[in-house]
Design a protein around this motif. Structure first.
Motif, PDB file in Angstrom:
ATOM      1  N   ARG A 189      -1.244  -7.078  26.027  1.00  0.00           N
ATOM      2  CA  ARG A 189      -1.045  -7.965  27.320  1.00  0.00           C
ATOM      3  C   ARG A 189      -2.196  -9.146  26.946  1.00  0.00           C
ATOM      4  O   ARG A 189      -2.625  -9.718  27.941  1.00  0.00           O
ATOM      5  N   VAL A 190      -2.113  -9.661  25.630  1.00  0.00           N
ATOM      6  CA  VAL A 190      -3.108 -10.553  25.419  1.00  0.00           C
ATOM      7  C   VAL A 190      -2.557 -12.264  25.784  1.00  0.00           C
ATOM      8  O   VAL A 190      -1.270 -12.475  25.484  1.00  0.00           O
ATOM      9  N   ASP A 191      -3.385 -12.916  26.402  1.00  0.00           N
ATOM     10  CA  ASP A 191      -2.784 -14.233  26.840  1.00  0.00           C
ATOM     11  C   ASP A 191      -2.972 -15.289  25.744  1.00  0.00           C
ATOM     12  O   ASP A 191      -1.932 -16.255  25.828  1.00  0.00           O
ATOM     13  N   ALA A 192      -3.630 -15.153  24.640  1.00  0.00           N
ATOM     14  CA  ALA A 192      -3.920 -16.241  23.646  1.00  0.00           C
ATOM     15  C   ALA A 192      -4.308 -15.474  22.441  1.00  0.00           C
ATOM     16  O   ALA A 192      -5.123 -14.565  22.401  1.00  0.00           O
ATOM     17  N   TRP A 193      -3.669 -15.799  21.189  1.00  0.00           N
ATOM     18  CA  TRP A 193      -3.914 -15.528  19.736  1.00  0.00           C
ATOM     19  C   TRP A 193      -4.736 -16.309  18.835  1.00  0.00           C
ATOM     20  O   TRP A 193      -4.281 -17.628  18.875  1.00  0.00           O
ATOM     21  N   TYR A 194      -5.710 -16.137  18.422  1.00  0.00           N
ATOM     22  CA  TYR A 194      -6.372 -16.876  17.458  1.00  0.00           C
ATOM     23  C   TYR A 194      -6.371 -16.191  16.013  1.00  0.00           C
ATOM     24  O   TYR A 194      -6.482 -14.931  16.091  1.00  0.00           O
ATOM     25  N   CYS A 195      -6.570 -16.992  14.824  1.00  0.00           N
ATOM     26  CA  CYS A 195      -6.721 -16.410  13.616  1.00  0.00           C
ATOM     27  C   CYS A 195      -7.563 -17.346  12.623  1.00  0.00           C
ATOM     28  O   CYS A 195      -7.646 -18.550  13.190  1.00  0.00           O
ATOM     29  N   SER A 196      -8.198 -16.346  11.687  1.00  0.00           N
ATOM     30  CA  SER A 196      -8.988 -17.113  10.893  1.00  0.00           C
ATOM     31  C   SER A 196      -8.058 -17.999   9.773  1.00  0.00           C
ATOM     32  O   SER A 196      -6.853 -17.791   9.757  1.00  0.00           O
ATOM     33  N   SER A 197      -8.575 -18.480   8.919  1.00  0.00           N
ATOM     34  CA  SER A 197      -7.914 -18.929   7.605  1.00  0.00           C
ATOM     35  C   SER A 197      -7.434 -17.927   6.929  1.00  0.00           C
ATOM     36  O   SER A 197      -8.173 -16.731   7.056  1.00  0.00           O
ATOM     37  N   ILE A 198      -6.295 -17.727   6.060  1.00  0.00           N
ATOM     38  CA  ILE A 198      -5.720 -16.616   5.722  1.00  0.00           C
ATOM     39  C   ILE A 198      -6.233 -16.475   4.081  1.00  0.00           C
ATOM     40  O   ILE A 198      -5.655 -17.438   3.290  1.00  0.00           O
ATOM     41  N   ASN A 199      -6.749 -15.537   3.541  1.00  0.00           N
ATOM     42  CA  ASN A 199      -7.032 -15.434   2.100  1.00  0.00           C
ATOM     43  C   ASN A 199      -5.634 -14.863   1.602  1.00  0.00           C
ATOM     44  O   ASN A 199      -5.347 -13.712   1.821  1.00  0.00           O
ATOM     45  N   VAL A 200      -5.050 -15.613   0.688  1.00  0.00           N
ATOM     46  CA  VAL A 200      -3.798 -15.145  -0.135  1.00  0.00           C
ATOM     47  C   VAL A 200      -3.988 -14.473  -1.312  1.00  0.00           C
ATOM     48  O   VAL A 200      -3.151 -13.897  -1.801  1.00  0.00           O
ATOM     49  N   GLY A 201      -5.366 -14.496  -1.625  1.00  0.00           N
ATOM     50  CA  GLY A 201      -5.686 -13.746  -2.873  1.00  0.00           C
ATOM     51  C   GLY A 201      -5.277 -14.735  -4.115  1.00  0.00           C
ATOM     52  O   GLY A 201      -5.319 -15.989  -4.055  1.00  0.00           O
ATOM     53  N   GLY A 202      -5.180 -14.129  -5.304  1.00  0.00           N
ATOM     54  CA  GLY A 202      -4.740 -15.088  -6.448  1.00  0.00           C
ATOM     55  C   GLY A 202      -3.925 -14.365  -7.449  1.00  0.00           C
ATOM     56  O   GLY A 202      -3.540 -13.080  -7.329  1.00  0.00           O
ATOM     57  N   GLY A 203      -3.728 -14.842  -8.663  1.00  0.00           N
ATOM     58  CA  GLY A 203      -3.022 -14.387  -9.914  1.00  0.00           C
ATOM     59  C   GLY A 203      -1.597 -14.895  -9.797  1.00  0.00           C
ATOM     60  O   GLY A 203      -1.290 -15.789  -9.099  1.00  0.00           O
ATOM     61  N   THR A 204      -0.718 -14.091 -10.249  1.00  0.00           N
ATOM     62  CA  THR A 204       0.609 -14.232 -10.389  1.00  0.00           C
ATOM     63  C   THR A 204       1.495 -13.010 -10.009  1.00  0.00           C
ATOM     64  O   THR A 204       0.888 -12.072  -9.807  1.00  0.00           O
ATOM     65  N   VAL A 205       2.665 -13.389  -9.825  1.00  0.00           N
ATOM     66  CA  VAL A 205       3.637 -12.459  -9.252  1.00  0.00           C
ATOM     67  C   VAL A 205       5.032 -12.570 -10.199  1.00  0.00           C
ATOM     68  O   VAL A 205       5.324 -13.763 -10.238  1.00  0.00           O
ATOM     69  N   VAL A 206       5.585 -11.412 -10.503  1.00  0.00           N
ATOM     70  CA  VAL A 206       6.885 -11.429 -11.418  1.00  0.00           C
ATOM     71  C   VAL A 206       8.115 -11.486 -10.546  1.00  0.00           C
ATOM     72  O   VAL A 206       8.163 -10.382  -9.445  1.00  0.00           O
ATOM     73  N   CYS A 207       8.740 -12.455 -10.385  1.00  0.00           N
ATOM     74  CA  CYS A 207       9.830 -12.420  -9.574  1.00  0.00           C
ATOM     75  C   CYS A 207      11.227 -12.409 -10.599  1.00  0.00           C
ATOM     76  O   CYS A 207      11.190 -12.658 -11.745  1.00  0.00           O
ATOM     77  N   ALA A 208      12.472 -12.548  -9.905  1.00  0.00           N
ATOM     78  CA  ALA A 208      13.779 -12.520 -10.579  1.00  0.00           C
ATOM     79  C   ALA A 208      13.784 -13.743 -11.471  1.00  0.00           C
ATOM     80  O   ALA A 208      14.591 -13.711 -12.528  1.00  0.00           O
ATOM     81  N   HIS A 209      13.302 -14.642 -11.100  1.00  0.00           N
ATOM     82  CA  HIS A 209      13.244 -15.917 -11.898  1.00  0.00           C
ATOM     83  C   HIS A 209      12.316 -16.587 -12.732  1.00  0.00           C
ATOM     84  O   HIS A 209      12.308 -17.726 -13.036  1.00  0.00           O
ATOM     85  N   GLY A 210      11.456 -15.727 -12.737  1.00  0.00           N
ATOM     86  CA  GLY A 210      10.004 -15.912 -13.415  1.00  0.00           C
ATOM     87  C   GLY A 210       8.917 -15.311 -12.960  1.00  0.00           C
ATOM     88  O   GLY A 210       8.828 -14.842 -11.895  1.00  0.00           O
ATOM     89  N   THR A 211       7.857 -15.911 -13.381  1.00  0.00           N
ATOM     90  CA  THR A 211       6.233 -15.598 -12.901  1.00  0.00           C
ATOM     91  C   THR A 211       5.948 -16.625 -11.930  1.00  0.00           C
ATOM     92  O   THR A 211       5.975 -17.679 -12.382  1.00  0.00           O
TER      93      THR A 211
END
Length: 453
Positions: A189-211
């Motif tokens: 039952r929170v009235d308002a949500w706040y959030c820090s900047s988001i650390n997405v990490g780094g590097g690469t990820v392999v997907c169907a259409h490439g890296t």
């Protein structure tokens, strides 16, 4: 005013957010009951773990007593200290393989000999949630999160949102993560949500259409417009489920606002990286007077692009199609206004609002799908109230209301018309009678909550 602050210094994933909710005081039974209500054989395993010296809560999703498919191998090996990431093969029409470093590894290539529930469509997931014995606000939050997730995947693969079958929408662990997170948010039952900047990490990820660089394409789309950065580790730190939950919560981003913290929860990811606690932190408390006076980021005006064209030779059927197509592809709004054009001809002014980075996409849509020879384009600024949905209990059933607020002050409340229309038809009363009952019920509930404080 009760507020919550999410600190994403190590990213965020669905299971991490569940752990933080539990550690911050949400009763374990609330989440267990929500998982059971789905009736898909899902349950939760909850344990206290150590992440680089931080005691935190780890939540595992079980499917008929076993770790949900796609997570078991990665969890077992990372807990034992291995670094090699095994890949599980999942049949997928859309094909979007990537490894979620918080513990969900998927390479989405299909093979008909290996069918499972990862193929659920978004329509099937909506039906599953709607039929579950869950509070209406929980259903709405969960469905909204899945729609955001589905829209990003559909956009990446250029397919209709309701026609896509893909792992994030269909997997048992994703369904449970999102529904249980919605139940936990509702309980707070929170009235308002706040959030820090988001650390997405780094590097690469392999997907169907490439890296691709981290974050993966669908995750990057969900994080669009949010403040992100890359630091500390060359791993993927934000999963699509975690990003979709943040998008659903629509928090104000920035440093922690002035608040009296009452509860702090730490939710653990799977990896236990040395000298880098793989956790998300959730702080719950009351806003101080300084916080209430401070302007919120969401109150600031935002840039939007406006595309317009006037048409006097186009079928209304095609105009309706263009409007529907634009909204499905992510337009913020589409308006069709009757106008009188040159030579006294009646026509229609098509006005489309979108995020600036989407302008080229919608410019091409208008030029391709309408009879116009040109489009007017301009950049405007707009200010929006913070919007949430609540459910009010009326003599005609539960009615959802859209609530618009500014700095925690409610300025507008509007019952959802479709809910009112359905209730009016079911009880043979006027729609306005249902609307009035919904607003009265909302006012009564708000007054009761204020008195309880």
């Amino acid at each position: 005013m009760r507020i919550a602050y999410i600190d994403c210094f190590a990213g965020i994933a669905g299971d991490m957010f569940l752990g933080a909710l539990l550690d911050a005081g949400v009763p374990e039974q609330v989440l267990r009951d929500s998982a059971t209500a789905l009736n898909i054989g899902a349950s939760l395993k909850v344990e206290k773990v150590d992440r680089s010296g931080i005691s935190s809560v780890k939540v595992h999703v079980l499917e008929r007593g076993h770790l949900a498919e796609g997570t078991s191998q990665i969890e077992q090996q990372t807990e034992n200290g291995y670094t090699q990431q095994p890949r599980t093969q999942h049949e997928h029409k859309t094909g979007h393989p990537h490894t979620h470093e918080h513990g969900h590894t998927h390479t989405h290539e299909h093979d008909n000999a290996h069918e499972h529930h990862h193929g659920r469509s978004l329509t099937e997931v909506r039906r599953l949630i709607q039929s579950a014995a869950l509070a209406e606000p929980v259903k709405q939050m969960a469905i909204r999160t899945f729609e955001l997730l589905g829209a990003s995947e559909a956009k990446i693969h250029n397919v209709p949102i309701d026609g896509i079958h893909f792992h994030e929408v269909g997997a048992v662990d994703a369904i449970v993560d999102i529904v249980c997170a919605s139940a936990g948010v509702h309980h707070l039952r929170v009235d308002a949500w706040y959030c820090s900047s988001i650390n997405v990490g780094g590097g690469t990820v392999v997907c169907a259409h490439g890296t691709f660089p981290v974050p993966a394409p669908a995750t990057a789309d969900l994080l669009n417009g949010m403040p992100t950065y890359s630091a500390h580790v060359q791993k993927e730190l934000v999963t699509p489920t975690g990003a979709a939950l943040l998008r659903m919560l629509n928090p104000t981003f920035g440093p922690q606002p002035p608040m009296r913290v009452e509860k702090i929860g730490y939710g653990a990811g799977t990896r236990n990286t040395k000298d880098f606690p793989n956790v998300v932190r959730l702080s719950i408390g009351e806003a101080t007077e300084d916080s209430l006076r401070a302007p919120r980021a969401s109150e600031d005006t935002a840039n939007v692009t406006v595309l317009e064209t006037a048409l006097d030779d186009m079928s209304p059927q095609l105009l309706a199609h263009v409007a529907e197509r634009a909204l499905a592809e992510g337009a913020l709004d589409v308006m069709l206004t009757p106008v009188i054009m040159k030579k006294g001809r009646p026509g229609t002014l098509l006005t489309l609002l979108c995020n600036p980075e989407q302008a080229a996409t919608f410019e091409r849509l208008i030029l391709r799908e309408t009879t116009t020879l040109g489009v007017r384009i301009r950049n405007d600024r707009r200010r929006c109230l913070d919007r949430t949905h609540v459910a009010a209990v009326t003599p005609y059933g539960n009615i959802r209301l859209k609530v618009g607020s500014l700095s925690g002050e409610v300025l507008n409340v509007a019952p959802e018309f479709e809910d009112c229309r359905a209730a009016a038809a079911a009880h043979s009363v006027s729609i306005k009678q249902v609307q009035q009952a919904a607003i009265a019920a909302y006012a009564r509930d708000a007054e009761g909550e204020e008195s309880a404080r």
